[in-house]
Design a protein around this motif. Structure first.
Motif, PDB file in Angstrom:
ATOM      1  N   LEU A  69      42.777  53.031  30.629  1.00 17.99           N
ATOM      2  CA  LEU A  69      41.837  52.795  31.740  1.00 17.99           C
ATOM      3  C   LEU A  69      42.426  51.817  32.747  1.00 17.99           C
ATOM      4  O   LEU A  69      43.112  50.865  32.361  1.00 17.99           O
ATOM      5  N   ASP A  70      42.130  52.021  34.022  1.00 17.13           N
ATOM      6  CA  ASP A  70      42.320  50.973  35.016  1.00 17.13           C
ATOM      7  C   ASP A  70      41.146  50.010  34.896  1.00 17.13           C
ATOM      8  O   ASP A  70      40.072  50.386  34.422  1.00 17.13           O
ATOM      9  N   ALA A  71      41.340  48.774  35.348  1.00 16.05           N
ATOM     10  CA  ALA A  71      40.231  47.815  35.330  1.00 16.05           C
ATOM     11  C   ALA A  71      40.061  47.220  36.717  1.00 16.05           C
ATOM     12  O   ALA A  71      41.031  46.785  37.344  1.00 16.05           O
ATOM     13  N   LEU A  72      38.813  47.232  37.178  1.00 14.05           N
ATOM     14  CA  LEU A  72      38.466  46.514  38.406  1.00 14.05           C
ATOM     15  C   LEU A  72      37.998  45.137  37.956  1.00 14.05           C
ATOM     16  O   LEU A  72      36.924  44.997  37.365  1.00 14.05           O
ATOM     17  N   VAL A  73      38.838  44.136  38.177  1.00 10.27           N
ATOM     18  CA  VAL A  73      38.542  42.781  37.703  1.00 10.27           C
ATOM     19  C   VAL A  73      37.814  42.045  38.831  1.00 10.27           C
ATOM     20  O   VAL A  73      38.390  41.770  39.880  1.00 10.27           O
ATOM     21  N   GLU A  74      36.532  41.748  38.578  1.00 17.59           N
ATOM     22  CA  GLU A  74      35.665  41.236  39.651  1.00 17.59           C
ATOM     23  C   GLU A  74      35.570  39.716  39.647  1.00 17.59           C
ATOM     24  O   GLU A  74      35.378  39.098  38.604  1.00 17.59           O
ATOM     25  N   VAL A  75      35.685  39.147  40.873  1.00 19.91           N
ATOM     26  CA  VAL A  75      35.609  37.688  41.033  1.00 19.91           C
ATOM     27  C   VAL A  75      34.657  37.344  42.185  1.00 19.91           C
ATOM     28  O   VAL A  75      34.380  38.173  43.047  1.00 19.91           O
ATOM     29  N   HIS A  76      34.165  36.099  42.160  1.00 20.54           N
ATOM     30  CA  HIS A  76      33.273  35.662  43.238  1.00 20.54           C
ATOM     31  C   HIS A  76      33.611  34.247  43.729  1.00 20.54           C
ATOM     32  O   HIS A  76      32.944  33.723  44.611  1.00 20.54           O
ATOM     33  N   SER A  77      34.649  33.641  43.152  1.00 30.19           N
ATOM     34  CA  SER A  77      35.003  32.267  43.551  1.00 30.19           C
ATOM     35  C   SER A  77      36.508  32.075  43.400  1.00 30.19           C
ATOM     36  O   SER A  77      37.186  32.883  42.758  1.00 30.19           O
ATOM     37  N   GLU A  78      37.008  30.974  43.955  1.00 29.09           N
ATOM     38  CA  GLU A  78      38.435  30.637  43.845  1.00 29.09           C
ATOM     39  C   GLU A  78      38.824  30.540  42.376  1.00 29.09           C
ATOM     40  O   GLU A  78      39.878  31.040  41.965  1.00 29.09           O
ATOM     41  N   ARG A  79      37.989  29.874  41.597  1.00 25.16           N
ATOM     42  CA  ARG A  79      38.295  29.668  40.171  1.00 25.16           C
ATOM     43  C   ARG A  79      38.416  31.006  39.441  1.00 25.16           C
ATOM     44  O   ARG A  79      39.338  31.232  38.670  1.00 25.16           O
ATOM     45  N   GLU A  80      37.461  31.898  39.707  1.00 26.71           N
ATOM     46  CA  GLU A  80      37.504  33.213  39.056  1.00 26.71           C
ATOM     47  C   GLU A  80      38.717  34.012  39.525  1.00 26.71           C
ATOM     48  O   GLU A  80      39.349  34.714  38.736  1.00 26.71           O
ATOM     49  N   LEU A  81      39.044  33.905  40.821  1.00 30.81           N
ATOM     50  CA  LEU A  81      40.222  34.621  41.329  1.00 30.81           C
ATOM     51  C   LEU A  81      41.481  34.147  40.607  1.00 30.81           C
ATOM     52  O   LEU A  81      42.333  34.964  40.223  1.00 30.81           O
ATOM     53  N   ASP A  82      41.600  32.841  40.404  1.00 34.68           N
ATOM     54  CA  ASP A  82      42.798  32.321  39.745  1.00 34.68           C
ATOM     55  C   ASP A  82      42.915  32.871  38.321  1.00 34.68           C
ATOM     56  O   ASP A  82      44.015  33.182  37.855  1.00 34.68           O
ATOM     57  N   ILE A  83      41.790  33.033  37.637  1.00 34.79           N
ATOM     58  CA  ILE A  83      41.813  33.625  36.283  1.00 34.79           C
ATOM     59  C   ILE A  83      42.282  35.075  36.362  1.00 34.79           C
ATOM     60  O   ILE A  83      43.144  35.513  35.593  1.00 34.79           O
ATOM     61  N   ALA A  84      41.756  35.824  37.334  1.00 32.96           N
ATOM     62  CA  ALA A  84      42.153  37.236  37.487  1.00 32.96           C
ATOM     63  C   ALA A  84      43.649  37.343  37.763  1.00 32.96           C
ATOM     64  O   ALA A  84      44.338  38.209  37.201  1.00 32.96           O
ATOM     65  N   LEU A  85      44.162  36.472  38.624  1.00 33.91           N
ATOM     66  CA  LEU A  85      45.586  36.504  38.960  1.00 33.91           C
ATOM     67  C   LEU A  85      46.447  36.155  37.745  1.00 33.91           C
ATOM     68  O   LEU A  85      47.441  36.821  37.462  1.00 33.91           O
ATOM     69  N   GLU A  86      46.015  35.134  36.999  1.00 36.93           N
ATOM     70  CA  GLU A  86      46.780  34.698  35.831  1.00 36.93           C
ATOM     71  C   GLU A  86      46.832  35.746  34.743  1.00 36.93           C
ATOM     72  O   GLU A  86      47.827  35.862  34.033  1.00 36.93           O
ATOM     73  N   CYS A  87      45.744  36.498  34.584  1.00 32.46           N
ATOM     74  CA  CYS A  87      45.722  37.421  33.443  1.00 32.46           C
ATOM     75  C   CYS A  87      46.383  38.758  33.779  1.00 32.46           C
ATOM     76  O   CYS A  87      46.393  39.660  32.953  1.00 32.46           O
ATOM     77  N   GLY A  88      46.952  38.883  34.973  1.00 30.07           N
ATOM     78  CA  GLY A  88      47.737  40.088  35.260  1.00 30.07           C
ATOM     79  C   GLY A  88      46.917  41.270  35.748  1.00 30.07           C
ATOM     80  O   GLY A  88      47.344  42.423  35.586  1.00 30.07           O
ATOM     81  N   ALA A  89      45.761  41.012  36.367  1.00 33.72           N
ATOM     82  CA  ALA A  89      44.965  42.111  36.929  1.00 33.72           C
ATOM     83  C   ALA A  89      45.795  42.886  37.954  1.00 33.72           C
ATOM     84  O   ALA A  89      46.563  42.285  38.712  1.00 33.72           O
ATOM     85  N   ARG A  90      45.654  44.195  37.966  1.00 35.48           N
ATOM     86  CA  ARG A  90      46.334  45.040  38.961  1.00 35.48           C
ATOM     87  C   ARG A  90      45.389  45.402  40.099  1.00 35.48           C
ATOM     88  O   ARG A  90      45.822  45.748  41.193  1.00 35.48           O
TER      89      ARG A  90
END
Ligand SMILES: O=P(O)(O)OC[C@@H](O)[C@@H](O)c1c[nH]c2ccccc12
Length: 278
Positions: A177-198
C-alpha cells in the motif's frame, strides 16, 4: 551497533511482537472520541497482517505528474457538516473519475462519516483510478483490510499515531500500500519527514476543533520542500472554489476535496469546475 543495524533489530522485534501500542488517551477533542471508538471496534481483531505484497505505487504515481491532481472524496457525512449527501459510492466515484479525478478517497468510518467496507469495495470495482481508504487507522488489521479490499493507499494520521507512524508506514509498504501521511503542524510534519513518508498530506482542518485555516497547507508544504522533501505533497480540506486553490496551485502535487464536491448535486461538473484553470 550501527544505526541501520539497530533499525533492523527493531523491525524484527516488531514483526515478532506486533506494532507499538498507541497512546490514544492523549488524542484530544472530536478526534480523540473517534479514535477511541475505532480502537474498541478492533480490540479483539488479530494484529497479524498476513502476507507481504509487492509495491504497486499506483496512488503515488497518479498524483506525481505535472499540474495539480484532484483526489475526490466519497463523503456522505462528517462531524462538522452532519449529513452531506446520500451518495451511492460507486456512482459518485465514477462521476468524479469522469470529472478528471486522479484518485478517489473513500471514507470507511461508520459513525461520523457514514462510510463502510462495502462502499470501498464498490468504489474499487467502479473506477480505474487508485483508491485511498480514508479511516482512522489505529490497528494493523485496518491496513490488512485496505489491501484485501483493493485500496491502493491508506491514510495514516500523525496526530493519532505519533511515534508509531513509522512502524505503521512500514507495515503499509510491506502490504504493497501507499500511505498518505497526514500532518497539521510543524511538529507532526517533522515526524512524517523523519519516518520516511513518500506522500505527505497537510490537513487545513484541525481535527480536534474542526476549525479550517487554508494557510496551513501552503505554510507546511513550503517547510517540507525547504527541508528537501522530494516526495508527493497533498493539500487537504476546505477547498470550495478555484480561487481557494490559488494558495497551493504552484506548491502542492494534489488536493484532497470532499464536502464541496459531494454536496454539489453534480459531481462531475463540480470536479471539473473546481480544477478549471483560473
Ligand atoms: O470535506 P473537505 O473539507 O473537502 O475535506 C476532505 C478531506 O480532507 C477530509 O475529509 C479529511 C482529511 N483528513 C481526514 C481524516 C479523517 C477524516 C476526514 C479527513
Amino acid at each position: 551497533m550501527r544505526p541501520h543495524a539497530l533499525a533492523g533489530a527493531a523491525r524484527i522485534l516488531r514483526r515478532m511482537t506486533g506494532l507499538p501500542k498507541l497512546n490514544l488517551e492523549s488524542v484530544p477533542g472530536v478526534l480523540g472520541r473517534i479514535v477511541a471508538e475505532r480502537a474498541a471496534d478492533y480490540a479483539d481483531v488479530s494484529a497479524d497482517v498476513g502476507p507481504a505484497r509487492p509495491a504497486a505505487r499506483r496512488f503515488e504515481a497518479a498524483l506525481a505528474g505535472p499540474g495539480l491532481a484532484l483526489i475526490a472524496e466519497v463523503k456522505r457525512a462528517s462531524p462538522s457538516q452532519g449529513a452531506i449527501a446520500l451518495l451511492d459510492p460507486a456512482q459518485a466515484a465514477r462521476a468524479y473519475e469522469v470529472g478528471g479525478a486522479a484518485a478517489i478517497s473513500c471514507l470507511t468510518e461508520p459513525r461520523h462519516f457514514d462510510g463502510n467496507a462495502q462502499a470501498l469495495l464498490d468504489v474499487v470495482a467502479a473506477v480505474d483510478v487508485p483508491v485511498l481508504r480514508k479511516d482512522f487507522v489505529v490497528h494493523p488489521a485496518m491496513l490488512r483490510e485496505a489491501a484485501e479490499w483493493g485500496a491502493s493507499a491508506a491514510l495514516l494520521m500523525v496526530s493519532v499515531l505519533h511515534d508509531a507512524t513509522g512502524a505503521y508506514l512500514e507495515t503499509a509498504h510491506t502490504l504493497g500500500l501507499d500511505a498518505l501521511v497526514e500532518v497539521h503542524s510543524e511538529r507532526e510534519l517533522d515526524i512524517a519527514l523523519e519516518c520516511g513518508a513518500r506522500i505527505i498530506g497537510v490537513n487545513n482542518r484541525d481535527l480536534t476543533t474542526l476549525h479550517i485555516d487554508l494557510n496551513v497547507s501552503p505554510r507546511l508544504i513550503r517547510r517540507a520542500r525547504d527541508a528537501g522533501f522530494a516526495g508527493v505533497l497533498v493539500a487537504e480540506s476546505g477547498y470550495r472554489t478555484p480561487a481557494d486553490l490559488d494558495t497551493v496551485r504552484e506548491l502542492a502535487d494534489a488536493v484532497l476535496v470532499g464536502t464541496s464536491l459531494a454536496g454539489s448535486g453534480d459531481l462531475t461538473r463540480a470536479a471539473r469546475d473546481l480544477m478549471a484553470p483560473t
